[in-house]
Design a protein around this motif. Structure first.
Motif, PDB file in Angstrom:
ATOM      1  N   GLY A  60     -28.860  95.332 -38.826  1.00 28.36           N
ATOM      2  CA  GLY A  60     -29.285  94.095 -38.173  1.00 28.36           C
ATOM      3  C   GLY A  60     -30.749  93.857 -38.487  1.00 28.36           C
ATOM      4  O   GLY A  60     -31.306  94.463 -39.394  1.00 28.36           O
ATOM      5  N   LYS A  61     -31.377  93.007 -37.735  1.00 30.58           N
ATOM      6  CA  LYS A  61     -32.799  92.702 -37.927  1.00 30.58           C
ATOM      7  C   LYS A  61     -33.628  93.758 -37.202  1.00 30.58           C
ATOM      8  O   LYS A  61     -33.453  93.994 -36.021  1.00 30.58           O
ATOM      9  CB  LYS A  61     -33.105  91.320 -37.373  1.00 30.58           C
ATOM     10  CG  LYS A  61     -34.559  90.942 -37.437  1.00 30.58           C
ATOM     11  CD  LYS A  61     -34.771  89.774 -38.348  1.00 30.58           C
ATOM     12  CE  LYS A  61     -36.206  89.305 -38.284  1.00 30.58           C
ATOM     13  NZ  LYS A  61     -37.033  89.819 -39.326  1.00 30.58           N
ATOM     14  N   LEU A  62     -34.512  94.395 -37.920  1.00 29.38           N
ATOM     15  CA  LEU A  62     -35.367  95.438 -37.359  1.00 29.38           C
ATOM     16  C   LEU A  62     -36.771  94.873 -37.167  1.00 29.38           C
ATOM     17  O   LEU A  62     -37.363  94.340 -38.100  1.00 29.38           O
ATOM     18  CB  LEU A  62     -35.406  96.641 -38.296  1.00 29.38           C
ATOM     19  CG  LEU A  62     -36.129  97.882 -37.818  1.00 29.38           C
ATOM     20  CD1 LEU A  62     -35.528  98.406 -36.521  1.00 29.38           C
ATOM     21  CD2 LEU A  62     -36.070  98.966 -38.880  1.00 29.38           C
ATOM     22  N   LYS A  63     -37.265  94.961 -35.925  1.00 28.75           N
ATOM     23  CA  LYS A  63     -38.591  94.454 -35.595  1.00 28.75           C
ATOM     24  C   LYS A  63     -39.346  95.529 -34.828  1.00 28.75           C
ATOM     25  O   LYS A  63     -38.762  96.525 -34.407  1.00 28.75           O
ATOM     26  CB  LYS A  63     -38.479  93.196 -34.732  1.00 28.75           C
ATOM     27  CG  LYS A  63     -37.821  92.018 -35.441  1.00 28.75           C
ATOM     28  CD  LYS A  63     -37.500  90.884 -34.530  1.00 28.75           C
ATOM     29  CE  LYS A  63     -38.724  90.213 -33.977  1.00 28.75           C
ATOM     30  NZ  LYS A  63     -38.415  89.059 -33.131  1.00 28.75           N
ATOM     31  N   ALA A  64     -40.625  95.302 -34.637  1.00 23.00           N
ATOM     32  CA  ALA A  64     -41.444  96.223 -33.846  1.00 23.00           C
ATOM     33  C   ALA A  64     -42.373  95.420 -32.955  1.00 23.00           C
ATOM     34  O   ALA A  64     -42.785  94.310 -33.298  1.00 23.00           O
ATOM     35  CB  ALA A  64     -42.246  97.151 -34.752  1.00 23.00           C
ATOM     36  N   LYS A  65     -42.680  96.004 -31.818  1.00 24.90           N
ATOM     37  CA  LYS A  65     -43.616  95.389 -30.873  1.00 24.90           C
ATOM     38  C   LYS A  65     -44.650  96.461 -30.536  1.00 24.90           C
ATOM     39  O   LYS A  65     -44.303  97.527 -30.021  1.00 24.90           O
ATOM     40  CB  LYS A  65     -42.889  94.915 -29.629  1.00 24.90           C
ATOM     41  CG  LYS A  65     -43.799  94.164 -28.663  1.00 24.90           C
ATOM     42  CD  LYS A  65     -42.961  93.482 -27.585  1.00 24.90           C
ATOM     43  CE  LYS A  65     -43.811  92.651 -26.669  1.00 24.90           C
ATOM     44  NZ  LYS A  65     -44.077  91.316 -27.162  1.00 24.90           N
ATOM     45  N   LEU A  66     -45.897  96.172 -30.855  1.00 23.81           N
ATOM     46  CA  LEU A  66     -46.997  97.081 -30.569  1.00 23.81           C
ATOM     47  C   LEU A  66     -47.687  96.611 -29.301  1.00 23.81           C
ATOM     48  O   LEU A  66     -48.159  95.482 -29.226  1.00 23.81           O
ATOM     49  CB  LEU A  66     -47.996  97.099 -31.742  1.00 23.81           C
ATOM     50  CG  LEU A  66     -49.249  97.935 -31.563  1.00 23.81           C
ATOM     51  CD1 LEU A  66     -48.921  99.407 -31.339  1.00 23.81           C
ATOM     52  CD2 LEU A  66     -50.173  97.765 -32.762  1.00 23.81           C
ATOM     53  N   ILE A  67     -47.714  97.484 -28.305  1.00 28.58           N
ATOM     54  CA  ILE A  67     -48.371  97.186 -27.037  1.00 28.58           C
ATOM     55  C   ILE A  67     -49.683  97.946 -27.004  1.00 28.58           C
ATOM     56  O   ILE A  67     -49.701  99.173 -27.130  1.00 28.58           O
ATOM     57  CB  ILE A  67     -47.501  97.634 -25.830  1.00 28.58           C
ATOM     58  CG1 ILE A  67     -46.069  97.098 -25.949  1.00 28.58           C
ATOM     59  CG2 ILE A  67     -48.163  97.250 -24.526  1.00 28.58           C
ATOM     60  CD1 ILE A  67     -45.945  95.618 -25.867  1.00 28.58           C
ATOM     61  N   ILE A  68     -50.778  97.210 -26.826  1.00 26.30           N
ATOM     62  CA  ILE A  68     -52.097  97.809 -26.705  1.00 26.30           C
ATOM     63  C   ILE A  68     -52.490  97.747 -25.240  1.00 26.30           C
ATOM     64  O   ILE A  68     -52.627  96.658 -24.678  1.00 26.30           O
ATOM     65  CB  ILE A  68     -53.150  97.057 -27.552  1.00 26.30           C
ATOM     66  CG1 ILE A  68     -52.685  96.934 -29.011  1.00 26.30           C
ATOM     67  CG2 ILE A  68     -54.508  97.705 -27.429  1.00 26.30           C
ATOM     68  CD1 ILE A  68     -52.478  98.227 -29.721  1.00 26.30           C
ATOM     69  N   ALA A  69     -52.642  98.905 -24.615  1.00 28.32           N
ATOM     70  CA  ALA A  69     -53.011  98.977 -23.206  1.00 28.32           C
ATOM     71  C   ALA A  69     -54.437  99.502 -23.102  1.00 28.32           C
ATOM     72  O   ALA A  69     -54.791 100.496 -23.734  1.00 28.32           O
ATOM     73  CB  ALA A  69     -52.062  99.907 -22.456  1.00 28.32           C
ATOM     74  N   SER A  70     -55.257  98.810 -22.300  1.00 25.24           N
ATOM     75  CA  SER A  70     -56.646  99.221 -22.153  1.00 25.24           C
ATOM     76  C   SER A  70     -57.207  98.710 -20.832  1.00 25.24           C
ATOM     77  O   SER A  70     -56.767  97.681 -20.318  1.00 25.24           O
ATOM     78  CB  SER A  70     -57.491  98.670 -23.306  1.00 25.24           C
ATOM     79  OG  SER A  70     -58.830  99.066 -23.178  1.00 25.24           O
TER      80      SER A  70
END
Length: 126
Positions: A94-104
Motif C-alpha cells: 500500500g502507500k507507505l508514509k511517515a509522520k515525524l513528531i517534534i516535541a519540545s
C-alpha cells in the motif's frame, strides 16, 4: 530510570494523540526488517504504526531539549525516515508514509528544513 519512564510515557501519549487525529488501527513495537533474514541491511522500529485503509504510516517522535540541536536532529530523522520508507515501500502492500513528531518545551526554528513529499512533520510544544 525515572527519565526513561517519563519519556516513554510522553511518547505513548503523543502516539495516542496522533492516532486520535489520524484514525485507523494503531500498533506499537513492530519491527520492520529490510534485507535477507540471515543478514538484514537494517531493522526499524517506529514509535507507532497506523494502518488506515491502504496506507501505512510510521510515527517517529523526537524530543528536543536543546534548541541549538533541533535542525541537526530533525534533518537526521528526516534522512533516516526517507531511507526507511524508500526501501520498504515496494513490499508495503500500500502507500507507505511517515509522520515525524517534534516535541519540545521551547520554541524551535524549523525554517530552512526541506521536507520530503512522503513525510509529514508536526511540532508539539510541551
Amino acid at each position: 530510570q525515572d527519565n526513561i519512564k517519563y519519556y516513554k510515557n510522553l511518547e505513548n501519549l503523543i502516539v495516542k494523540k496522533v492516532h486520535e487525529e489520524i484514525g485507523g488501527e494503531l500498533k506499537a513495537g513492530v519491527t520492520f526488517v529490510y534485507g535477507t533474514p540471515e543478514k538484514p541491511e537494517f531493522q526499524y522500529i517506529p514509535d507507532g504504526v497506523i494502518r488506515k485503509g491502504d496506507e501505512i504510516i510510521f510515527i517517529e517522535i523526537k524530543h528536543i531539549i536543546d534548541p541549538k540541536l533541533a535542525k541537526h536532529i530533525i534533518e537526521k530523522a528526516l534522512q533516516n525516515l526517507q531511507h526507511v520508507t524508500t526501501k520498504l515501500q515496494p513490499s508495503a502492500g500500500g502507500k507507505l508514509k511517515a509522520k515525524l513528531i517534534i516535541a519540545s518545551r521551547t520554541d524551535l526554528d524549523t525554517s530552512g528544513i526541506s521536507l520530503p513529499d512522503d513525510i509529514d512533520i508536526q511540532v508539539i510544544k510541551l
